[in-house]
Design an enzyme around this catalytic site. Sequence first.
Site, PDB file in Angstrom:
ATOM      1  N   TYR A 198      44.267  33.544  25.958  1.00  0.00           N
ATOM      2  CA  TYR A 198      45.386  34.306  26.514  1.00  0.00           C
ATOM      3  C   TYR A 198      45.848  33.627  27.814  1.00  0.00           C
ATOM      4  CZ  TYR A 198      47.837  38.399  28.440  1.00  0.00           C
ATOM      5  OH  TYR A 198      48.755  39.245  28.970  1.00  0.00           O
ATOM      6  N   THR A 200      46.119  34.295  30.884  1.00  0.00           N
ATOM      7  CA  THR A 200      45.386  34.362  32.157  1.00  0.00           C
ATOM      8  C   THR A 200      43.962  33.824  32.067  1.00  0.00           C
ATOM      9  OG1 THR A 200      44.541  36.568  31.648  1.00  0.00           O
ATOM     10  CG2 THR A 200      46.618  36.459  32.875  1.00  0.00           C
ATOM     11  N   LYS A 201      43.512  33.454  30.889  1.00  0.00           N
ATOM     12  CA  LYS A 201      42.104  33.100  30.723  1.00  0.00           C
ATOM     13  C   LYS A 201      41.803  31.670  31.209  1.00  0.00           C
ATOM     14  CE  LYS A 201      41.374  37.200  29.431  1.00  0.00           C
ATOM     15  NZ  LYS A 201      41.295  37.884  28.160  1.00  0.00           N
ATOM     16  N   VAL A 202      40.534  31.267  31.149  1.00  0.00           N
ATOM     17  CA  VAL A 202      40.128  30.021  31.828  1.00  0.00           C
ATOM     18  C   VAL A 202      40.802  28.776  31.255  1.00  0.00           C
ATOM     19  CG1 VAL A 202      37.961  30.898  32.751  1.00  0.00           C
ATOM     20  CG2 VAL A 202      37.962  29.882  30.490  1.00  0.00           C
TER      21      VAL A 202
END
Length: 403
Positions: A198, A200-202
């Site tokens: 997604y 916002t993920k790392v």
Amino acid sequence: MKPDYDRFGGVSKPPIPFHRPSVSEADVEAVSGVLRSGWLTTGPKVKALEAAVAGYVGSHESAPGPFHAVALSSCTAALHLAFVALGLKKGDEVVTSPYTFVSTGETILYTGAKPVFADVERATKNLSPEAVERAITPKTRAIVTISMAGHPCRSAEIEQIAKQHGVPVVEDAAHSLTSRIWSVPVGAQADISCFSFYATKVITAGEGGMVVTKNQEWADRVRRLSLHGLSAAAWSRYGKGGWWEYDVTELGWKYNLTDPQAALALSQLERAEALRDRREAIATRYTKGLTGVPGLTTPTVAKGMRHSWHLYQIAVGDGTPTGMDRNALGLALREDGIGTSVHFKPLHLFPWYQKRLRVKPGLCPEAEAAFAQTLSLPIWPDMTEEDVDRVMERVRFHLTGGA
Ligand SMILES: *Cc1c(COP(=O)(O)O)cnc(C)c1O
């Protein structure tokens, strides 16, 4: 609206959003290349991403593979198909944490099984092994762990409980692609691990997810279920030497990842360690600068654990000199043009879950207490040190009144 910080600092500065994905020129090139290639759905880039993630998770000698990875349209899809592959059904119970995003709860419910919430440990907001043990009944068919914010959960102890009761462990690893436990990547511990790409993920594909498991049968089933339960994917039907014919083996879904998304994730994966290093540098700067602010608690990292720093979560307690609580601080920072967020409202505090599962506040006191105080500050790789310092200056100002 003009942010309020002008009144204090006198100098107009651009807002600091809660998150901004780090997209490099190489990322843009990688996606453009796919757009020019003539293959836009699941294809060679997805295959390459699956191999790369399986390799990444299995990169440590004490986590011998081979790992099988199946790319999906989201981590939510990954969790859903993991639960279907495990055969969860009505009447089954799944012990999990209420301290998670709604995906974890809803995907258990998709199968007809019932989530049973066990409490977390205050410091990490991860499942307490003792609470997991207490929540197990003869109906328990799986345990679902989450490594909150990227701090690994106590997977060895939970694995042992699972073994004693003969149930598999699924890890919601949405935050923790770059997390490690004594150098072993998160994803290598549980029976099935589900990652998120997604925005916002790392690392990101915009949207995307991945199932990782050592069990070839589960991996094959997840792959079939992600494409309508068909016996042959478009990849083999339309590719060179392909043929139209296919069979429907069981009821499936449409959860496949596409090549442009996979190309972005693959390009990001090459920088995953560098992106994590940058997040860690920001976290270290926050912790150094915010330690000692009255009423504020900075996050800790347990021995042997490598944090992905997907989130940097402070706790705002009762003892702040200005009397500001978590929500007041979040609103004040918003006025300053600084984005924050709250991760997460425990699932048993949502009226819908209370009605559906017949649960009430008070069920998981540690999760509730952690939720009341937690605030996620901006932590994204392209933040400058000046950005970080400005966030800290405003946090300190609001909590201490400039003292
Ligand atoms: C983001 C997230 C998910 C869902 O990921 P998607 O890829 O958006 O479906 C699941 N669990 C947790 C804990 C998350 O933070």
